[in-house]
Design a protein around this motif. Structure first.
Motif: not given
Length: 734
Positions: A315-343
Motif C-alpha cells: 500500500n502507500d501507508l506512511t508514519g510509524p508502527i503504533p506502539s499499541s501493536i503491543g496489545n495484540l498478544t495473539n498476533l501470529n503474522i504481521l506483514h507490513l512490507y512494501q509501504n512507506k512506513l518510517s521511524g
C-alpha cells in the motif's frame, strides 16, 4: 334438588354420547376421503419427480448416465444421491463429486416441489442456470460450486426466499449482483466467488441481517463498498479480495461486532484505514494488502485483541508502527512490507509472544533494531530488508531456536554476524547482503543442516572460509562475494552436492580452484572472478552438464583452456578474461550451442581463431581482445547472425571482416592493434577485389590503424579493463 340436578346432568351426558355414536360413521368416512386425496396427490408428485429426473438423466453424456445407473424404475428413493420424506417425495438431490457432465436445461424443477437440498458441486455442468429453478420454493440448501455454469443468474432465482445456504462459486457466471438479493432474508451463507460478476455491490445487500458468511472474491466487481454493509450485524466473515473495488473502506465496518475475518485485499481501495476497526474485538484475520491505502496505521488497531493475522503490505501507508501493536498478544503474522512506513520499530513489538512472522522489508524504517525483538521466541520468519536500519543486528535473534528465514539485506547494519545465528540450526534462508557487517566469517557461521540459501555478499567480512561449509548438505546458493575473505577455497565445498549457485567473487582468495568442484553436479552458476587464484582451470568442471555460467575472470590462472569445457552443453556465459591462459582456443568450445557470451580477453592465447566458432549461432558477445591470436579471420564469423558485440583488438589478426551488424555498428577500437584487417568498419579501408590489391590495402589498413593509434588511446587500452558482470536473476530476498 341436588338429586334432580345430578340426574339432569347424567341425562345430558347420555344424550351427547348418543349423538357421537350416530356421527361416527360420517367422521370416519370424511377422514378416509382426506387421506385418499393426500395419497393420490403424493403419488402424482412422486411420478412427476421420477419423470423429471429420468428426463434429465437421458440428456446427460454417456459417462454420466453410467454413473446414474441406479436411476431406473419408479422408486426414486433408492437411487444414488436421492433423499425422500416419509411420503416418498424427493427432498434431497446430492450428486456432488460425481463427474456429471451436461446442462440443467432438461431438469424440470417445477416437478420437484418438495426439494429442500440440491448439491451438484464439483461436476462438469455447463450452460445457464434455467429460470425454472425459481419453482423450488422450499429450497434451503443450494450448492453448485466448481462447475462450468455461465451466463447471468436468472431473475426468478431471487424468489427462493427459503434459501439459507447458497454456493455458486468457481463457475463462469456473469452479470451484476441485483438489488433483489435482499429478498433472500434467510441466507446465512452466500458465496459467489471465482466467477466473472461485474457491476457494483448493491446497497440492498445490507438487508441480509442473518448472513454469517459473504464471499465475493475473485470477480470483476467495481465501485465502492456500500456503507449499508454495517447493518449486517450477524456477519462473521467478509471476503471481497481480488476485485476492482474503489473508494475508501467504510467506517461502518466497525459496527460488525461479530466479524472475525475481513479480506479486502487486491483491489483499488484508497483513503485511510478507519479507526473504527478498533471496535472489532472478535477480529482474527485482517487483510488489506495490495491496495492504495494511505495515511498512518491508526493506534486504534490495538483494540483488535483477538487478531492473529494482520497484513497491510503493498500500500502507500506512511508514519510509524503504533506502539499499541503491543496489545495484540495473539498476533501470529504481521506483514507490513512494501509501504512507506518510517521511524524505528517500537520496543513493544517484543510483547508479541505468539509472533512467528514479522515482515517489514521495503519501507523507510530507520534506527536501531530494539533488543526486545529477542523476546520473540516463536519467530520463524524475520524480514527487515531494504530499509534504513543502522547499528548492530540483535545478538539474541534466535533465542527460541525456531528462526527459519532471516533477511536484513540492503540496510546499514554494522558489527558482526549475530552470535545468536551461530547456534540457530533451524535456519533455512539467511540474507544479509549489502550492509557493512564486519568480523571473522568463520566465527560467525555455525552448522546448518537445513540451510538452503546463504547470502553475505557486499559486506566487510574477513577471515577464511570454514571447512564446515561442506556440511551444509541442503544448500543451493552460497553467495559471499565482495568481502575481504582470504585463504583457499576449502575442498569440502565440493560436498555441497545440491549447490546451484556459488559466488565467491571479489575477495582475496588464493590457491587453486579445487578439483572437488567437479562433484557439484547440480551447479548452475560459478563465479570466482576478481580473486588471486592460481593454477589451471580444473578439467573436472567439464562434467557439470547443467552449468550455465562460468565467470573466473581477473585471477592469475595459467595453462590452457580445458577442452572438457566443451561438454558443458547448457553453458550460456563463459568469461575467462584477465588471466594468464595460454595456447590455442580449443575447438571444443564450438560445441556450446547455447553460448551467448564468450570473453577470453586479456590472456596469452595464441594460434588462429578456430573456424568452428562460427557454429555458435546464439552467440551475442565475443571478446578475444589483447591476446596473441594470429592468422586470417576470413569466413570465421560469417554465420554468426546473433552476434551484436565483438572485440578482437590487439592481436595479430588479418583478413576481411565479415559483413555483420556486429562489425558494421562497431568503431575502429574493436579491431585496433592487429596485423592487417580490412572491411566494413568506419576507419578501415575496404578490402581489395584482387589479391595484389588486397595485400597493399591490408598494409594500408594496418598503417591507418597505426596512425590512428595515439598515446592516450594506448593508455586507456592497456589499462582499461573489459569486464562483465554476469546478469543475475531476480530472486526472492526473503
Amino acid at each position: 334438588m341436588a338429586s334432580s340436578q345430578k340426574q339432569l346432568s347424567m341425562s345430558f351426558l347420555a344424550y351427547v354420547l348418543l349423538m357421537l355414536v350416530h356421527q361416527m360413521p360420517c367422521l370416519a368416512s370424511s377422514r378416509s376421503s382426506s387421506l385418499a386425496a393426500i395419497v393420490g396427490a403424493s403419488n402424482q408428485t412422486v411420478n412427476e419427480e421420477v419423470e423429471a429426473l429420468l428426463t434429465w438423466k437421458s440428456n446427460l453424456d454417456s459417462q454420466s448416465r453410467s454413473t446414474l445407473s441406479s436411476w431406473n424404475g419408479s422408486n426414486a428413493c433408492s437411487w444414488r444421491g436421492i433423499g425422500c420424506d416419509p411420503l416418498g417425495s424427493i427432498t434431497s438431490l446430492n450428486l456432488s463429486d460425481s463427474a456429471i457432465r451436461g446442462t440443467l436445461y432438461h431438469l424440470n424443477f417445477s416437478q420437484l416441489p418438495n426439494l429442500v437440498t440440491l448439491k451438484l458441486a464439483n461436476n462438469s455442468l455447463f450452460g445457464n442456470i434455467p429460470p425454472g429453478i425459481g419453482n423450488l420454493t422450499k429450497l434451503t440448501y443450494l450448492n453448485m460450486l466448481q462447475n462450468n455454469l455461465s451466463g447471468n443468474i436468472p431473475t426468478q432465482f431471487w424468489s427462493l426466499g427459503s434459501l439459507q445456504i447458497l454456493d455458486l462459486s468457481h463457475n463462469n457466471l456473469t452479470g451484476s449482483i441485483p438489488n433483489q438479493i435482499s429478498s433472500l432474508t434467510n441466507l446465512s451463507f452466500l458465496s459467489l466467488s471465482d466467477n466473472k460478476f461485474s457491476g457494483f455491490i448493491p446497497k440492498e445487500i445490507g438487508m441480509l441481517k442473518s448472513l454469517n458468511y459473504l464471499y465475493l472474491l475473485n470477480n470483476r466487481i467495481t465501485g465502492p463498498i456500500p456503507s449499508s454493509i454495517g447493518n449486517m450485524s450477524s456477519l462473521m466473515q467478509l471476503w471481497l479480495v481480488n476485485n476492482q473495488l474503489v473508494g475508501s473502506i467504510p467506517k461502518e465496518i466497525g459496527m460488525l461486532g461479530s466479524l472475525n475475518e475481513l479480506d479486502l485485499s487486491v483491489n483499488d481501495l484508497n483513503g485511510s484505514i478507519p479507526t473504527t476497526l478498533g471496535n472489532l474485538s472478535s477480529m482474527a484475520f485482517l487483510y488489506f494488502y495490495t491496495n492504495q491505502l494511505s495515511g498512518s496505521i491508526p493506534s486504534e488497531v490495538g483494540g483488535m485483541r483477538s487478531l492473529i493475522n494482520f497484513q497491510l503490505l503493498e500500500n502507500d501507508l506512511t508514519g510509524p508502527i503504533p506502539s499499541s501493536i503491543g496489545n495484540l498478544t495473539n498476533l501470529n503474522i504481521l506483514h507490513l512490507y512494501q509501504n512507506k512506513l518510517s521511524g524505528p520499530i517500537p520496543k513493544e513489538i517484543g510483547m508479541l509472544g505468539s509472533l512467528s512472522g514479522l515482515v517489514l522489508m521495503d519501507n523507510n524504517f530507520s534506527g536501531l533494531i530494539p533488543s526486545t525483538i529477542g523476546n520473540l521466541s516463536k519467530l520463524t520468519n524475520l524480514q527487515l530488508a531494504s530499509n534504513n536500519f543502522v547499528g548492530h543486528l540483535p545478538q539474541d535473534i534466535c533465542t527460541g531456536r525456531a528462526l527459519q528465514s532471516f533477511s536484513g539485506m540492503d540496510n546499514h547494519f554494522t558489527g558482526p554476524i549475530p552470535r545468536g545465528l551461530r547456534n540457530c540450526t533451524s535456519l533455512i534462508r539467511v540474507r544479509l547482503e549489502d550492509n557493512q557487517l564486519k568480523g571473522n566469517i568463520s566465527e560467525g557461521l555455525g552448522t546448518y543442516p537445513y540451510l538452503v540459501y546463504l547470502g553475505l555478499s557486499n559486506n566487510e567480512l574477513y577471515g577464511e572460509l570454514p571447512p564446515r561449509l561442506g556440511e551444509y548438505s541442503n544448500l543451493t546458493s552460497l553467495n559471499i562475494s565482495n568481502n575481504r575473505i582470504s585463504g583457499v577455497i576449502p575442498f569440502e565445498v565440493g560436498n555441497i552436492t545440491r549447490l546451484h549457485r556459488l559466488d565467491l567473487s571479489s575477495n582475496s582468495l588464493v590457491g587453486e580452484i579445487p578439483k572437488d568442484l567437479g562433484k557439484l553436479t547440480s551447479l548452475l552458476e560459478l563465479s570466482l572472478y576478481d580473486n588471486h587464484l592460481v593454477g589451471n582451470i580444473p578439467q573436472e568442471l567439464g562434467t557439470l552438464s547443467d552449468l550455465s555460467n562460468i565467470n573466473i575472470a581477473g585471477n592469475n590462472l595459467s595453462g590452457s583452456i580445458p577442452r572438457q569445457l566443451g561438454e558443458c552443453s547448457n553453458l550460456q556465459f563463459l568469461i575467462l578474461s584477465r588471466n594468464g591462459l595460454d595456447r590455442s582456443i580449443p575447438i571444443e568450445i564450438s560445441n556450446l550451442q547455447s553460448l551467448q557470451i564468450l570473453d577470453l580477453s586479456q590472456n596469452l592465447l595464441t594460434g588462429e581463431i578456430p573456424g568452428q566458432l562460427g557454429l555458435l549461432h546464439k552467440l551475442e558477445t565475443l571478446n578475444l581482445s589483447r591476446n596473441q591470436l594470429s592468422g586470417s579471420i576470413a569466413s570465421t564469423f560469417d554465420d554468426m547472425a546473433s552476434l551484436t558485440s565483438i572485440d578482437i583488438s590487439y592481436n595479430e589478426l588479418e583478413g576481411a571482416l565479415a559483413d555483420l551488424p556486429a562489425f558494421r555498428n562497431a568503431t575502429i577500437e574493436v579491431v585496433r592493434g592487429n596485423k592487417g584487417l580490412c572491411g566494413v568498419i568506419a576507419g578501415l579501408n575496404p578490402c581489395a577485389t584482387t589479391r595484389s590489391k588486397g595485400k597493399n590495402q591490408q598494409q594500408k589498413a594496418a598503417a591507418d590503424i597505426g596512425s590512428n593509434f595515439s598515446l592516450p588511446t594506448l593508455f586507456v587500452s592497456c589499462c582499461g579493463r573489459f569486464e562483465y558482470r554476469t546478469p543475475k536473476s531476480k530472486e526472492n530476498r526473503g
